[in-house]
Design an enzyme around this catalytic site. Structure first.
Site, PDB file in Angstrom:
ATOM      1  N   ASP A  30       1.174   3.669  -5.847  1.00  0.00           N
ATOM      2  CA  ASP A  30       0.779   2.415  -6.503  1.00  0.00           C
ATOM      3  C   ASP A  30       2.036   1.714  -7.016  1.00  0.00           C
ATOM      4  OD1 ASP A  30      -0.208   0.547  -8.620  1.00  0.00           O
ATOM      5  OD2 ASP A  30      -2.128   1.455  -8.096  1.00  0.00           O
ATOM      6  N   ASN A  86     -12.862   2.282  -8.259  1.00  0.00           N
ATOM      7  CA  ASN A  86     -13.468   1.160  -8.970  1.00  0.00           C
ATOM      8  C   ASN A  86     -14.334   0.366  -7.998  1.00  0.00           C
ATOM      9  OD1 ASN A  86     -11.959   1.815 -11.309  1.00  0.00           O
ATOM     10  ND2 ASN A  86     -10.209   0.714 -10.489  1.00  0.00           N
ATOM     11  N   GLY A  92     -13.672  -2.999 -12.393  1.00  0.00           N
ATOM     12  CA  GLY A  92     -12.219  -3.074 -12.379  1.00  0.00           C
ATOM     13  C   GLY A  92     -11.595  -3.099 -10.999  1.00  0.00           C
ATOM     14  N   GLN A  93     -12.401  -3.348  -9.958  1.00  0.00           N
ATOM     15  CA  GLN A  93     -11.851  -3.398  -8.602  1.00  0.00           C
ATOM     16  C   GLN A  93     -11.134  -4.733  -8.411  1.00  0.00           C
ATOM     17  OE1 GLN A  93     -14.708  -2.996  -5.404  1.00  0.00           O
ATOM     18  NE2 GLN A  93     -13.114  -2.614  -3.900  1.00  0.00           N
ATOM     19  N   HIS A  99     -10.626   1.890  -2.137  1.00  0.00           N
ATOM     20  CA  HIS A  99      -9.444   2.692  -2.413  1.00  0.00           C
ATOM     21  C   HIS A  99      -9.745   3.686  -3.527  1.00  0.00           C
ATOM     22  CE1 HIS A  99      -9.088  -0.953  -4.900  1.00  0.00           C
ATOM     23  NE2 HIS A  99      -8.366  -0.254  -5.768  1.00  0.00           N
ATOM     24  N   HIS A 101      -7.931   6.039  -6.344  1.00  0.00           N
ATOM     25  CA  HIS A 101      -6.718   6.291  -7.119  1.00  0.00           C
ATOM     26  C   HIS A 101      -6.639   7.793  -7.376  1.00  0.00           C
ATOM     27  CE1 HIS A 101      -6.132   2.039  -8.580  1.00  0.00           C
ATOM     28  NE2 HIS A 101      -7.426   1.995  -8.305  1.00  0.00           N
TER      29      HIS A 101
END
Length: 113
Positions: A30, A86, A92-93, A99, A101
């Site tokens: 990230d 998310n 919170g996407q 994806h 995390h």
């Protein structure tokens, strides 16, 4: 999707710090890490979110093979880590491409936020 940043990363149109790649999946660090280890795992084909993940083989591959391998390779498997996906704006996407995390290397608190 031509304007999806994660599709462009998967197609190597945008450079990234790749930590894992196979035929269906790519994982990279990230750019704004929230933990000492912060890796994003994405399918190479565009899937908007968990709500659109209908490919059971892909889901199983990511959750039972890719994520555990990365956790072991990154040295966070033994002490523990967090996996987050998310979904949607309130979830919170910020990128509309599925994806996961992988966060580790420090103690995770609960609730997360």
């Amino acid at each position: 999707m031509s304007d999806c940043i994660f599709c462009k990363i998967a197609q190597k149109e945008i450079p990234s710090n790749i930590v894992y790649e196979d035929d269906t999946t790519i994982a990279f660090r990230d750019v704004e890490p929230q933990a000492p280890t912060h890796v994003l795992v994405i399918p190479k084909k565009h899937v908007k979110s968990v709500m659109e993940l209908s490919d059971k083989e892909l889901a199983a591959h990511i959750l039972t093979e890719v994520i555990p391998k990365i956790a072991k390779d990154e040295g966070i498997a033994e002490k523990g880590f967090r996996v987050v996906a998310n979904v949607g704006e309130d979830g919170g996407q910020t990128v509309p491409h599925l994806h996961f995390h992988i966060l580790g290397g420090r103690s995770m608190q609960w609730p997360p936020g």
